[in-house]
Design a protein around this motif. Structure first.
Motif, PDB file in Angstrom:
ATOM      1  N   LYS A   1      12.953   4.017   7.656  1.00  0.00           N
ATOM      2  CA  LYS A   1      12.566   4.943   6.604  1.00  0.00           C
ATOM      3  C   LYS A   1      11.049   4.972   6.403  1.00  0.00           C
ATOM      4  O   LYS A   1      10.509   5.957   5.881  1.00  0.00           O
ATOM      5  N   LEU A   2      10.382   3.877   6.790  1.00  0.00           N
ATOM      6  CA  LEU A   2       8.931   3.824   6.644  1.00  0.00           C
ATOM      7  C   LEU A   2       8.206   4.373   7.867  1.00  0.00           C
ATOM      8  O   LEU A   2       7.069   4.844   7.766  1.00  0.00           O
ATOM      9  N   GLN A   3       8.864   4.279   9.003  1.00  0.00           N
ATOM     10  CA  GLN A   3       8.236   4.752  10.244  1.00  0.00           C
ATOM     11  C   GLN A   3       7.976   6.249  10.165  1.00  0.00           C
ATOM     12  O   GLN A   3       8.834   7.026   9.745  1.00  0.00           O
ATOM     13  N   GLY A   4       6.768   6.663  10.542  1.00  0.00           N
ATOM     14  CA  GLY A   4       6.382   8.062  10.437  1.00  0.00           C
ATOM     15  C   GLY A   4       5.659   8.387   9.143  1.00  0.00           C
ATOM     16  O   GLY A   4       5.152   9.503   8.974  1.00  0.00           O
ATOM     17  N   THR A   5       5.584   7.392   8.221  1.00  0.00           N
ATOM     18  CA  THR A   5       4.832   7.578   6.980  1.00  0.00           C
ATOM     19  C   THR A   5       3.510   6.835   7.103  1.00  0.00           C
ATOM     20  O   THR A   5       3.161   6.317   8.176  1.00  0.00           O
ATOM     21  N   GLN A   6       2.775   6.747   6.010  1.00  0.00           N
ATOM     22  CA  GLN A   6       1.495   6.033   6.003  1.00  0.00           C
ATOM     23  C   GLN A   6       1.422   5.087   4.818  1.00  0.00           C
ATOM     24  O   GLN A   6       2.094   5.284   3.790  1.00  0.00           O
ATOM     25  N   TYR A   7       0.594   4.055   4.967  1.00  0.00           N
ATOM     26  CA  TYR A   7       0.240   3.187   3.854  1.00  0.00           C
ATOM     27  C   TYR A   7      -1.280   3.169   3.768  1.00  0.00           C
ATOM     28  O   TYR A   7      -1.949   2.712   4.701  1.00  0.00           O
TER      29      TYR A   7
ATOM     30  N   ASP B   1      -1.112   4.738   9.714  1.00  0.00           N
ATOM     31  CA  ASP B   1       0.199   5.133  10.227  1.00  0.00           C
ATOM     32  C   ASP B   1       1.142   3.930  10.322  1.00  0.00           C
ATOM     33  O   ASP B   1       0.744   2.849  10.786  1.00  0.00           O
TER      34      ASP B   1
END
Length: 454
Positions: A34-40, A44
């Motif tokens: 669910k976190l992969q493909g998002t940013q912090y 990336d």
């Protein structure tokens, strides 16, 4: 200068990134799809497969602690060797909201000047950060010792000419101050320099001096007996009632206060390593009213807030990386309490510091059906977490308890397991009910069964 990829963006990863130079972080790996493909914070978040495709030459800084060794095994199976685990570095790397207090840390090394040769023994991310700090601070002779135990990692770092390496013999020849920065290698290597300075334990930093003095508790109960209350499903409310009637000093843990409506028992002392305890206490300090002292660990949140409670004490918590030898056991909780997978381990250290001679553990089932969540405690509403799948057999707990037993045996202290059933066989077992006669605590009548494990 080296660039990195962070593995894990949980609590430790986020704390690390609060002070680390983010321009040197190319990406973040996380197993959560669910976190992969998002940013912090603009970085990336990718899968491990994507790391291997896009950044195979960059070092992975592995941040998780609970399953860090599992991750390291997986990386080794994949043939990924450019790995720098935070597990091996000082705990300060995941405890600071600002750059590390290197000036204070350097006091551990004794008197030094910019002309003092410095050789760093052990390679992890702290090695890199420390090396760069010393160079930027004007130290003229800074090196990293070339260790055969870490040949693969060192070979990769040597590709960057920014870092100077030398042999142990060369460091000795120039009378370099050797700073040992790797906690795990320090325990297992056959080549630990006898003249090396332990540079991964920092108990005297000013940030730890703001806590209230715990020395008021030293030997407060010298020669007495106490109970350390775990919250496993074997614990019975009737057991708490028995302890309340007998008036024996007790240590309660975490959210055991949720059983208060069912019993007149209250702990003498309350100990927590659970970060949620700060939130609970901020909402309702009265939850622990009448407890002589409440002990909360400092590493459970970035900055322990001042909670308006006269009986609140903060202890310095060190969650060290350890394997078969087990965690350290503190003989001075005014400086540090070591972790070993259970808050009960902290209780044992505090109890020993208080001088208790006979320590009885109950409710330590050490057998989890739902990874310590729903159904794994003696009351159904013990915590707010949803039920999770999986079986947890916490071998780390047993390693920790073995460390506690070794310390106790070496110092003439008796630790017993009075839990009803469960898997904890490290200590001699004692039948809980046999400790009491007509409501009085009568340990001389106890039925004791020698431990099954060495």
């Amino acid at each position: 200068m080296l660039k990195f990829v962070i593995y894990g963006i949980g609590a430790r990863g986020k704390l690390f990134l609060e002070w680390f130079d983010k321009t040197r972080v190319a990406a973040i790996v996380d197993r959560n799809p669910k976190l992969q493909g998002t940013q912090y914070e603009g970085i990336d978040i990718i899968s491990l497969d994507a790391y291997e495709e896009r950044f195979p030459n960059l070092f992975l800084i592995v941040t998780p602690s609970d399953d860090g060794r599992e991750i390291l095994v997986d990386l080794a199976k994949r043939g990924i060797t450019r790995v720098l685990p935070l597990l091996r570095a000082p705990m300060e790397l995941t405890s600071y909201e600002a750059p590390l207090p290197f000036e204070e840390m350097m006091l551990v090394a004794g008197e030094t000047t910019v002309d003092t040769p410095i050789a760093i023994w052990g390679v992890n991310i702290f090695t890199i950060v420390l090396y760069e700090y010393l160079v930027s601070s004007g130290y003229h002779d800074v090196s990293i010792i070339d260790l055969p135990e870490q040949a693969d990692v060192i070979a990769a770092i040597q590709e960057d000419a920014s870092y100077h390496f030398l042999s142990q013999a060369e460091a000795d020849a120039k009378s370099a101050k050797i700073l040992i920065v790797d906690r795990f290698l320090h325990r297992t290597s056959q080549a630990v320099p006898a003249n090396g300075i332990c540079f991964y334990k920092f108990f005297d930093l000013s940030c730890y001096q703001k806590y209230r003095d715990l020395s008021v508790f030293r030997n407060r109960h010298k020669g007495e007996s106490c109970f350390v209350i775990g919250t496993g499903p074997s614990l019975q409310i009737a057991d708490l009632d028995t302890l309340a009637t007998a008036g024996v000093p007790c240590f309660g843990v975490n959210t055991v206060y949720r059983a208060y409506s069912k019993t007149k028992w209250r702990p003498t002392y309350h100990v927590s390593t659970d970060p949620s305890m700060y939130a609970y206490l901020e909402k309702d300090v009265g939850l622990l009213k009448g407890v002589d002292a409440v002990f909360l660990g400092d590493r459970q949140r970035k900055s322990p807030k001042a909670i308006d409670a006269e009986n609140l004490y903060v202890y310095h918590s060190s969650l060290e990386y350890f394997e078969d030898e087990g965690s350290d056991f503190s003989d001075d909780v005014n400086k540090v309490c070591y972790g070993a997978g259970s808050v009960l381990y902290t209780c044992l250290q505090i109890a020993v510091y208080m001088g208790f001679q006979n320590i009885y553990i109950i409710g330590a089932d050490c057998q989890y059906k739902n990874a310590g969540h729903a159904g794994d405690h003696f009351i159904d509403d013990y915590d707010d977490d949803a039920e999770v799948d999986g079986i947890l057999i916490p071998e780390d707990l047993f390693r920790g308890y073995r460390s506690a037993r070794r310390f106790a045996e070496a110092h003439g202290i008796h630790m017993y397991n009075a839990t009803r059933g469960g898997l904890l066989e490290v200590f001699d077992r004692v039948d809980f009910d046999s400790l009491f006669t007509d409501g009085a605590f009568t340990p001389e009548h106890a039925v004791i069964h020698p431990r099954k494990m060495s």
